[in-house]
Scaffold this motif. Structure first.
Motif, PDB file in Angstrom:
ATOM      1  N   LYS A 289       0.823  -1.206   0.000  1.00 20.73           N
ATOM      2  CA  LYS A 289       0.000   0.000   0.000  1.00 20.73           C
ATOM      3  C   LYS A 289       0.857   1.255   0.000  1.00 20.73           C
ATOM      4  CE  LYS A 289      -0.559  -0.490   5.029  1.00 20.73           C
ATOM      5  NZ  LYS A 289      -1.535  -0.658   6.123  1.00 20.73           N
ATOM      6  N   SER A 290       0.274   2.303  -0.570  1.00 17.14           N
ATOM      7  CA  SER A 290       0.959   3.593  -0.589  1.00 17.14           C
ATOM      8  C   SER A 290       0.588   4.359   0.666  1.00 17.14           C
ATOM      9  CB  SER A 290       0.553   4.392  -1.833  1.00 17.14           C
ATOM     10  OG  SER A 290      -0.837   4.658  -1.800  1.00 17.14           O
ATOM     11  N   GLU A 291       1.412   5.339   0.997  1.00 10.88           N
ATOM     12  CA  GLU A 291       1.126   6.170   2.159  1.00 10.88           C
ATOM     13  C   GLU A 291       0.199   7.298   1.741  1.00 10.88           C
ATOM     14  OE1 GLU A 291       1.970   5.556   5.207  1.00 10.88           O
ATOM     15  OE2 GLU A 291       3.053   3.733   4.622  1.00 10.88           O
ATOM     16  N   LEU A 292      -0.925   7.452   2.446  1.00  6.72           N
ATOM     17  CA  LEU A 292      -1.883   8.522   2.135  1.00  6.72           C
ATOM     18  C   LEU A 292      -1.443   9.840   2.753  1.00  6.72           C
ATOM     19  CD1 LEU A 292      -5.305   6.762   2.709  1.00  6.72           C
ATOM     20  CD2 LEU A 292      -4.426   7.590   0.551  1.00  6.72           C
ATOM     21  N   SER A 293      -1.480  10.891   1.945  1.00  6.10           N
ATOM     22  CA  SER A 293      -1.262  12.224   2.505  1.00  6.10           C
ATOM     23  C   SER A 293      -2.620  12.792   2.921  1.00  6.10           C
ATOM     24  CB  SER A 293      -0.608  13.142   1.462  1.00  6.10           C
ATOM     25  OG  SER A 293      -1.517  13.415   0.408  1.00  6.10           O
ATOM     26  N   GLU A 294      -2.608  13.927   3.588  1.00  3.23           N
ATOM     27  CA  GLU A 294      -3.858  14.494   4.088  1.00  3.23           C
ATOM     28  C   GLU A 294      -4.778  14.908   2.944  1.00  3.23           C
ATOM     29  OE1 GLU A 294      -2.901  17.685   6.662  1.00  3.23           O
ATOM     30  OE2 GLU A 294      -1.972  16.413   8.199  1.00  3.23           O
ATOM     31  N   ARG A 295      -4.199  15.188   1.767  1.00  4.02           N
ATOM     32  CA  ARG A 295      -5.015  15.656   0.656  1.00  4.02           C
ATOM     33  C   ARG A 295      -5.577  14.516  -0.177  1.00  4.02           C
ATOM     34  NH1 ARG A 295      -1.470  20.774  -1.747  1.00  4.02           N
ATOM     35  NH2 ARG A 295      -1.409  21.971   0.197  1.00  4.02           N
ATOM     36  N   GLU A 296      -5.089  13.314   0.032  1.00  4.27           N
ATOM     37  CA  GLU A 296      -5.535  12.177  -0.766  1.00  4.27           C
ATOM     38  C   GLU A 296      -6.862  11.664  -0.250  1.00  4.27           C
ATOM     39  OE1 GLU A 296      -1.866   9.892  -0.421  1.00  4.27           O
ATOM     40  OE2 GLU A 296      -1.741   9.952  -2.612  1.00  4.27           O
ATOM     41  N   GLU A 297      -7.437  10.724  -1.000  1.00  2.00           N
ATOM     42  CA  GLU A 297      -8.727  10.161  -0.637  1.00  2.00           C
ATOM     43  C   GLU A 297      -8.641   9.483   0.727  1.00  2.00           C
ATOM     44  OE1 GLU A 297     -10.328   7.675  -3.703  1.00  2.00           O
ATOM     45  OE2 GLU A 297      -9.274   8.785  -5.249  1.00  2.00           O
ATOM     46  N   THR A 298      -9.752   9.499   1.424  1.00  2.00           N
ATOM     47  CA  THR A 298      -9.787   8.906   2.755  1.00  2.00           C
ATOM     48  C   THR A 298     -10.376   7.510   2.748  1.00  2.00           C
ATOM     49  OG1 THR A 298     -11.930   9.965   3.134  1.00  2.00           O
ATOM     50  CG2 THR A 298      -9.948  11.152   3.864  1.00  2.00           C
ATOM     51  N   ASP A 299     -10.808   6.995   1.594  1.00  8.49           N
ATOM     52  CA  ASP A 299     -11.314   5.625   1.509  1.00  8.49           C
ATOM     53  C   ASP A 299     -10.220   4.680   1.986  1.00  8.49           C
ATOM     54  OD1 ASP A 299     -12.354   3.180   0.911  1.00  8.49           O
ATOM     55  OD2 ASP A 299     -12.337   3.436  -1.261  1.00  8.49           O
ATOM     56  N   GLU A 300     -10.551   3.792   2.930  1.00  9.93           N
ATOM     57  CA  GLU A 300      -9.535   2.937   3.543  1.00  9.93           C
ATOM     58  C   GLU A 300      -8.884   1.993   2.539  1.00  9.93           C
ATOM     59  OE1 GLU A 300     -11.137   0.304   6.411  1.00  9.93           O
ATOM     60  OE2 GLU A 300     -12.863  -0.262   5.200  1.00  9.93           O
ATOM     61  N   HIS A 301      -9.544   1.723   1.414  1.00 10.34           N
ATOM     62  CA  HIS A 301      -8.982   0.813   0.412  1.00 10.34           C
ATOM     63  C   HIS A 301      -8.317   1.556  -0.755  1.00 10.34           C
ATOM     64  CE1 HIS A 301     -10.827  -2.494   2.493  1.00 10.34           C
ATOM     65  NE2 HIS A 301     -12.040  -1.986   2.335  1.00 10.34           N
ATOM     66  N   SER A 302      -8.426   2.879  -0.790  1.00  8.81           N
ATOM     67  CA  SER A 302      -7.950   3.615  -1.962  1.00  8.81           C
ATOM     68  C   SER A 302      -6.434   3.570  -2.100  1.00  8.81           C
ATOM     69  CB  SER A 302      -8.417   5.070  -1.889  1.00  8.81           C
ATOM     70  OG  SER A 302      -7.845   5.712  -0.755  1.00  8.81           O
ATOM     71  N   HIS A 303      -5.728   3.321  -1.000  1.00  3.92           N
ATOM     72  CA  HIS A 303      -4.269   3.328  -1.055  1.00  3.92           C
ATOM     73  C   HIS A 303      -3.677   1.925  -1.183  1.00  3.92           C
ATOM     74  CE1 HIS A 303      -5.249   2.385   3.031  1.00  3.92           C
ATOM     75  NE2 HIS A 303      -3.992   2.194   3.376  1.00  3.92           N
ATOM     76  N   ILE A 304      -4.511   0.904  -1.326  1.00  4.18           N
ATOM     77  CA  ILE A 304      -4.012  -0.462  -1.494  1.00  4.18           C
ATOM     78  C   ILE A 304      -3.572  -0.663  -2.930  1.00  4.18           C
ATOM     79  CG2 ILE A 304      -4.570  -2.908  -1.367  1.00  4.18           C
ATOM     80  CD1 ILE A 304      -4.422  -1.614   1.341  1.00  4.18           C
ATOM     81  N   LEU A 305      -2.314  -0.946  -3.128  1.00  7.22           N
ATOM     82  CA  LEU A 305      -1.779  -1.200  -4.467  1.00  7.22           C
ATOM     83  C   LEU A 305      -1.874  -2.667  -4.843  1.00  7.22           C
ATOM     84  CD1 LEU A 305       1.486   0.951  -4.275  1.00  7.22           C
ATOM     85  CD2 LEU A 305      -0.783   1.650  -5.080  1.00  7.22           C
ATOM     86  N   GLY A 306      -1.835  -3.547  -3.850  1.00  5.02           N
ATOM     87  CA  GLY A 306      -1.875  -4.979  -4.146  1.00  5.02           C
ATOM     88  C   GLY A 306      -1.557  -5.789  -2.901  1.00  5.02           C
ATOM     89  N   GLY A 307      -1.076  -7.001  -3.118  1.00  5.52           N
ATOM     90  CA  GLY A 307      -0.755  -7.887  -2.009  1.00  5.52           C
ATOM     91  C   GLY A 307       0.417  -8.792  -2.337  1.00  5.52           C
ATOM     92  N   LEU A 308       1.175  -9.156  -1.320  1.00  2.03           N
ATOM     93  CA  LEU A 308       2.317 -10.062  -1.444  1.00  2.03           C
ATOM     94  C   LEU A 308       2.029 -11.297  -0.591  1.00  2.03           C
ATOM     95  CD1 LEU A 308       5.244 -10.750  -2.278  1.00  2.03           C
ATOM     96  CD2 LEU A 308       6.029  -9.335  -0.358  1.00  2.03           C
ATOM     97  N   MET A 309       2.151 -12.475  -1.191  1.00  6.58           N
ATOM     98  CA  MET A 309       1.817 -13.713  -0.492  1.00  6.58           C
ATOM     99  C   MET A 309       2.976 -14.693  -0.559  1.00  6.58           C
ATOM    100  SD  MET A 309      -2.084 -14.331  -1.860  1.00  6.58           S
ATOM    101  CE  MET A 309      -2.431 -15.534  -0.558  1.00  6.58           C
ATOM    102  N   VAL A 310       3.197 -15.414   0.534  1.00  4.33           N
ATOM    103  CA  VAL A 310       4.150 -16.535   0.540  1.00  4.33           C
ATOM    104  C   VAL A 310       3.417 -17.756   1.073  1.00  4.33           C
ATOM    105  CG1 VAL A 310       6.286 -15.217   0.740  1.00  4.33           C
ATOM    106  CG2 VAL A 310       5.012 -15.792   2.805  1.00  4.33           C
ATOM    107  N   PHE A 311       3.795 -18.934   0.556  1.00  2.85           N
ATOM    108  CA  PHE A 311       3.115 -20.168   0.915  1.00  2.85           C
ATOM    109  C   PHE A 311       4.121 -21.217   1.379  1.00  2.85           C
ATOM    110  CE2 PHE A 311       0.874 -18.078  -2.536  1.00  2.85           C
ATOM    111  CZ  PHE A 311      -0.434 -18.012  -2.072  1.00  2.85           C
ATOM    112  N   ASN A 312       3.749 -21.953   2.422  1.00  2.00           N
ATOM    113  CA  ASN A 312       4.438 -23.177   2.819  1.00  2.00           C
ATOM    114  C   ASN A 312       5.912 -22.967   3.145  1.00  2.00           C
ATOM    115  OD1 ASN A 312       1.962 -24.216   2.110  1.00  2.00           O
ATOM    116  ND2 ASN A 312       2.686 -25.204   0.246  1.00  2.00           N
ATOM    117  N   LYS A 313       6.188 -22.626   4.368  1.00  2.00           N
ATOM    118  CA  LYS A 313       7.591 -22.522   4.808  1.00  2.00           C
ATOM    119  C   LYS A 313       8.231 -23.907   4.728  1.00  2.00           C
ATOM    120  CE  LYS A 313      10.424 -20.608   8.555  1.00  2.00           C
ATOM    121  NZ  LYS A 313      10.892 -19.415   7.846  1.00  2.00           N
TER     122      LYS A 313
END
Length: 547
Positions: A289-313
């Motif tokens: 996720k990106s860091e929201l500045s005060e001027r950016e949207e306040t939607d809690e999901h608007s700053h999510i760029l994606g996700g990183l996943m790891v499986f099975n240690k």
């Protein structure tokens, strides 16, 4: 201690730590001697060697014929034989894994009491399966849990014992547990430090590339390396649909299987929906996720760029530390992906300006319109066919687009002359590579592309221009653009002749390979054209020799 000649009991009996089975009080010198030996063993620096020495010492005390040491793998809830003593042929049992639910003869792993089994054959179903020859010679066993304050670390089995000094065994087991815990603590600290160093190196490597595709692959590979995961993947949010879309995945090389299994595992359901669809035992998912500045949207999901996943240690279970390392990696990935996106936008803008300039140059002569763009396309095809990385390809793309920019300095009466150039005019025309290189040398970021401009008319035999370079003196970039330039020039129409068919031009280039043109570049162009279908159709005519 057993009375001489008295056989061990024929049933399984649980023995508390101060059990009368151990016999009379020990001689003080005997106890001190045992503890001195235990202290010497405890000083052995390697945990595996220390455990082996302690196991051998316990055999000596009990006069046992053989011994096994099962350690608990808490990640898989299994017992693993890590040490075998007394039987050379028993070494094949090292690495044997048993589920804790199967237990051992007369003992559960959570049990903290010593257990003695005197009539063994009926008890050893598991041993009959994995070691039928060895099981036949085992008559009795002492099961000694090795326990720390918080958990059971393992179980030692002493087979065919003659003396059962249980009090001493319990003390030695406790000492072994203390030392194993110490070694594990040291190993965990060392591993944690090593992983922090690895993380720092990875973060440095991530900042070394602005290519989005390479960056995504580096992120997934780094994630698996950092936490020892079997697989990893990155998903990014589509800005227009807000859907999470799979980008890249990484599969770690399978570790060598050094631990034999006691039982075949049950068949696991495997999805066939894609390359990375495997049975998942465990996973960590962290948001990018990106860091929201005060001027950016306040939607809690608007700053999510994606996700990183790891499986099975691999051979273990994920811990809180793994999740923390993944969060740090995801934060850095977010920063780099956003910088890469800005770079791509800037790069696309720059490339657009370059294309516009190249088009303006080609537009001076209606017969060369689109020539620079096509030469760039052919050059990129050749470079990729030859295996050059994308950074080199990008430099080549720009250089080949600008390869004729020096014609800006050629007077129109020469450049647009409808007829053959005289000797002086031709000499002036041959200045355009050097003129072009001089123009663009003022732009520092374009320096890597200059050889494409300066050397695209050089020839292997030294007959080219402007510097009459020969052989290895000509850069890889100059060789590629030379072939691409000639191919497009010969397949294009000119006022004095129609263009040639692609197969005729390829035949000409092959005939001049190793004389004028690099044979590898010629072969790569032919292969690339057969795959891409990007050749420009020409018309039949006589063979044209490009100046």
């Amino acid at each position: 201690m057993l009375e001489e000649g008295k056989p061990p009991p024929q049933t399984v009996e649980e023995q508390p730590q101060q059990d009368t089975y151990s016999g009379a009080n020990y001689d003080r010198d005997r106890v001190l001697s045992v503890m001195k030996r235990a202290n010497e063993i405890a000083r052995i620096p390697a945990a595996a060697e220390m455990a082996q020495a302690m196991l051998s010492f316990m055999m000596e005390i009990t006069q046992a014929e053989s011994a096994n040491f099962f350690q608990v793998d808490s990640a898989t809830d299994e017992l693993v034989i890590t040490n075998v003593c007394g039987e050379i042929e028993g070494q094949h049992l090292i690495g044997l894994r048993l589920s804790r639910k199967y237990g051992l003869p007369g003992v559960t792993v959570c049990d903290t009491k010593v257990v003695v089994a005197g009539d063994l054959p009926a008890e050893l179903d598991w041993l009959n399966v994995v070691d039928p020859l060895g099981a036949a010679f085992k008559r009795n066993v002492i099961n000694l849990p090795v326990c720390s304050k918080d958990s059971t670390l393992g179980v030692i089995q002493l087979f065919n014992f003659q003396q059962a000094e249980l009090d001493l065994l319990v003390v030695l087991g406790e000492r072994l547990a203390v030392e194993l815990e110490h070694h594990r603590s040291v190993d965990e600290t060392r591993n944690s430090n090593e992983r922090l160093i690895t993380l720092v190196n990875i973060l440095g490597e991530l900042t070394g590339t602005l290519d989005r595709n390479r960056l995504l692959h580096k992120i997934t590979e780094s994630a698996s390396q950092l936490v020892g995961a079997e697989r990893s993947s990155v998903f990014l949010v589509d800005p227009s649909t807000r859907e999470m879309l799979f980008q890249v995945g990484y599969q770690s090389p399978e570790p060598e299987k050094t631990r034999p299994a006691a039982r075949e595992p049950k068949t696991r359901p495997v999805s066939k929906s894609g390359e990375f669809s495997h049975f998942n035992r465990s996973a960590i998912t962290v948001p990018i996720k990106s860091e929201l500045s005060e001027r950016e949207e306040t939607d809690e999901h608007s700053h999510i760029l994606g996700g990183l996943m790891v499986f099975n240690k691999q051979n273990a279970a994920f811990k809180e530390e793994d999740a923390q390392l993944m969060q740090i990696l995801a934060q850095q990935a977010s920063t780099n992906l956003q910088i890469a996106a800005m770079y791509e936008s800037t790069d696309e803008l720059l490339l657009g300006v370059i294309r516009a300039l190249a088009t303006a140059i080609d537009a001076k002569d209606p017969y060369t319109q689109g020539h620079s763009e096509r030469v760039s396309d052919y050059a990129v095809l050749i470079a990729r066919e030859m295996g050059f990385n994308e950074e080199a390809v990008d430099d080549l793309r720009i250089g080949s687009l600008f390869h004729d920019i020096g014609k800006i300095g050629i007077p129109d009466q020469i450049l647009l002359k409808n007829g053959k150039l005289d000797e002086n005019e031709y000499d002036f025309m041959k200045l355009h590579p050097r003129l072009g290189a001089n123009i663009l040398s003022q732009v520092k970021m374009l320096e890597p592309s200059l050889p494409a401009i300066l050397e695209h008319h050089e020839r292997l035999d030294g007959t080219g221009y402007p510097a009459k370079l020969a052989g290895e003196q000509i850069s890889w970039m100059g060789r590629i653009v030379a072939v691409a330039d000639v191919y497009d020039a010969m397949t294009s129409n000119r006022p004095y002749r129609t263009g040639y068919r692609p197969d005729e031009v390829i035949a000409y280039l092959r005939g001049q390979a190793e004389i004028l043109f690099d044979p590898g570049c010629v072969e790569a162009l032919e292969l690339a054209l057969s795959r891409s279908k990007k050749s420009v159709a020409g018309h039949t005519g006589r063979l044209y020799h490009h100046p």
